[in-house]
Enzyme design. Structure first.
Site, short mmCIF file in Angstrom:
data_model
loop_
_atom_site.label_atom_id
_atom_site.label_comp_id
_atom_site.label_asym_id
_atom_site.label_seq_id
_atom_site.Cartn_x
_atom_site.Cartn_y
_atom_site.Cartn_z
N ASP A 171 -12.57 -8.91 4.22
CA ASP A 171 -13.81 -8.89 3.43
C ASP A 171 -14.38 -10.31 3.35
O ASP A 171 -15.58 -10.53 3.48
CB ASP A 171 -13.57 -8.35 2.01
CG ASP A 171 -13.89 -6.87 1.88
OD1 ASP A 171 -13.61 -6.12 2.83
OD2 ASP A 171 -14.42 -6.46 0.82
N TYR A 175 0.82 -1.22 0.00
CA TYR A 175 0.00 0.00 0.00
C TYR A 175 0.86 1.27 0.00
O TYR A 175 0.44 2.29 -0.53
CB TYR A 175 -0.90 0.03 1.25
CG TYR A 175 -2.22 -0.65 1.10
CD1 TYR A 175 -2.31 -2.01 0.81
CD2 TYR A 175 -3.40 0.06 1.30
CE1 TYR A 175 -3.53 -2.64 0.71
CE2 TYR A 175 -4.63 -0.57 1.20
CZ TYR A 175 -4.69 -1.91 0.90
OH TYR A 175 -5.91 -2.52 0.81
N ASP A 196 -6.52 -6.86 4.24
CA ASP A 196 -7.64 -6.20 3.55
C ASP A 196 -8.53 -7.26 2.90
O ASP A 196 -9.75 -7.26 3.07
CB ASP A 196 -7.09 -5.24 2.49
CG ASP A 196 -8.18 -4.59 1.67
OD1 ASP A 196 -9.16 -4.10 2.29
OD2 ASP A 196 -8.09 -4.59 0.43
N LYS A 226 2.92 -15.24 2.57
CA LYS A 226 3.10 -15.98 1.32
C LYS A 226 4.59 -16.27 1.22
O LYS A 226 5.27 -15.85 0.25
CB LYS A 226 2.55 -15.13 0.15
CG LYS A 226 2.52 -15.83 -1.20
CD LYS A 226 1.48 -16.92 -1.32
CE LYS A 226 1.57 -17.62 -2.66
NZ LYS A 226 0.69 -18.80 -2.76
N ASP A 248 -3.20 -18.09 0.67
CA ASP A 248 -4.20 -18.76 -0.16
C ASP A 248 -4.91 -19.87 0.62
O ASP A 248 -6.13 -20.01 0.58
CB ASP A 248 -3.58 -19.28 -1.47
CG ASP A 248 -2.27 -20.04 -1.29
OD1 ASP A 248 -1.73 -20.06 -0.16
OD2 ASP A 248 -1.78 -20.61 -2.28
C1 IPM Z 1 -10.41 -1.05 3.99
C2 IPM Z 1 -10.61 -0.43 2.64
C3 IPM Z 1 -9.44 0.49 2.32
C4 IPM Z 1 -8.19 -0.37 2.30
C5 IPM Z 1 -9.57 1.31 1.02
C6 IPM Z 1 -10.82 2.14 1.02
C7 IPM Z 1 -8.36 2.14 0.77
O1 IPM Z 1 -10.78 -1.41 1.67
O2 IPM Z 1 -10.25 -0.30 4.97
O3 IPM Z 1 -10.44 -2.27 4.10
O4 IPM Z 1 -7.89 -1.01 1.30
O5 IPM Z 1 -7.49 -0.39 3.32
MG MG Z 2 -10.99 -3.34 2.48
#
Ligand code: IPM
Ligand code: MG
Length: 352
Positions: free
Chosen positions: A246, A140, A242, A185, A218
């Protein structure tokens, strides 16, 4: 207690959910006799439109002068990936400027909401994990370059960056089931080989009472949906965290439920739901505010040291869910404001 709290709603559904988070804070202040000074500021696309910058200096100054930051969400189709200045840069700059290197993303499953998850209910029994995502390093923040024909993103980690986030995971594990899973990884990436070696050394030396397991990212992605209840504390680098969080949100039933805390060396922290700005439902008043309100509980706990108040907020969200106040993502018909009001009301009536 008196505390100044910055409220950065951002874009899309961000301001809608942040409003309910702020209402929960006001309810806590009223119920427990605190004085919270809530100050709103611009960030993300809204800030780009108003000032040209995704993190205006006034916003950063306010955040530095605050005890904690409540954050909604940022981004939207109006400021696409091709735009020269993007909302996401505001959030990333805020994390970096404030040194918020550890991002805690707890995932639990409320059995009453197991139906909202596409996974089999029996897999979800006992799920209680927290991902500690490294937040200010890795790909990042590495050097980026672009030519006509190639693009380049550097991924770097220093020993110190890994050490400090592994320590956060270790301290958390001690208050839980003492099981740490470090995700990397290492079969491909040099940064991951460093990560693994440092995690191994820090846990062995400083947290010998905890178990440490290494998983390749993975494989971890698969185990998270195959046997999610086996995880306790997961610690991993920025981008893996990240992506995995999700995925992990699917366990809870809706990404709208998941809170997060971004912490640094001191008590200042940034608290935000892990979901995005959801432009498809923005402005309709149907966004799920529970992830933001659970982030408020984390704010009370980690930045203000108000454990009883944090629990009162968590219990209030549980009560609202129990009363069937569910937004559409959870299969209900409640509106954002109703869900927020149900929580605020439960906080006001709480007897902790
Ligand atoms: C998160 C989001 C952010 C990230 C984006 C909006 C930059 O996806 O906080 O998980 O990737 O960190
Ligand atoms: Mg995110």
């Amino acid at each position: 207690m008196r505390a100044r709290i910055a409220v950065l709603g951002g874009d899309g559904i961000g301001p809608e959910v942040a409003r309910e988070g702020a209402a929960a804070l006001r309810a806590v202040a009223a119920r427990f006799g605190h004085e919270f000074e809530l100050t709103e500021a611009l960030v993300g696309g809204a800030a780009i439109d108003a000032t040209g910058a995704p993190l205006p200096p006034e916003t950063l100054a306010l955040c530095r002068a605050s005890a904690a930051i409540l954050f909604g969400a940022i981004g939207g189709p109006r400021w696409g990936p091709a735009a020269p200045v993007r909302p996401e840069q505001g959030l990333l700059a805020l994390r970096k400027e404030l040194g918020l290197f550890a991002n805690l993303r707890p995932v639990t499953v409320d059995p009453r909401l197991a139906h909202a998850s596409p996974l089999k209910a029996e897999l979800l029994v006992g799920v209680d994990l927290v991902v500690v995502r490294e937040l200010t390093g890795g790909i990042y923040f590495g050097e980026k370059r672009r030519t006509e024909t190639t693009a380049f993103d550097a991924c770097t980690y220093s020993v110190e960056e890994v050490e400090r986030v592994v320590r956060v995971a270790g301290r958390l594990a001690r208050g839980r089931r003492r099981k740490i899973t470090s995700v990397d990884k290492a079969n491909v990436l040099e940064t991951s080989r460093l990560w693994r070696a440092v995690a191994e050394r820090v846990v062995r030396a400083e947290f010998p009472d905890c178990t440490l397991e290494h998983q390749l990212v993975d494989s971890c992605a698969m185990q998270l949906v195959r046997r999610p209840a086996d995880f306790d504390v997961v610690v991993t680098e920025n981008m893996f965290g990240d992506i995995l969080t999700d995925e992990a949100s699917v366990l809870a039933g809706s990404i709208g439920l998941l809170p997060s805390a971004s912490l640094g060396a001191g008590t200042l922290g940034l608290y935000e739901p892990i979901h995005g700005s959801a432009p498809d439902i923005a402005g309709q008043g149907v966004a799920d505010p529970y992830g933001t309100i659970m982030s408020v509980a984390m704010l009370l706990r980690h930045s203000l040291g108000l454990e009883a108040e944090a629990r009162a907020v968590e219990a209030a969200v549980g009560a609202a869910i129990g009363a069937g106040v569910l937004t559409p993502d959870l299969g209900g018909t409640a509106r954002t404001a109703e869900a927020g009001a149900a929580v605020a009301e439960a906080v006001r009536r709480s007897r902790v």
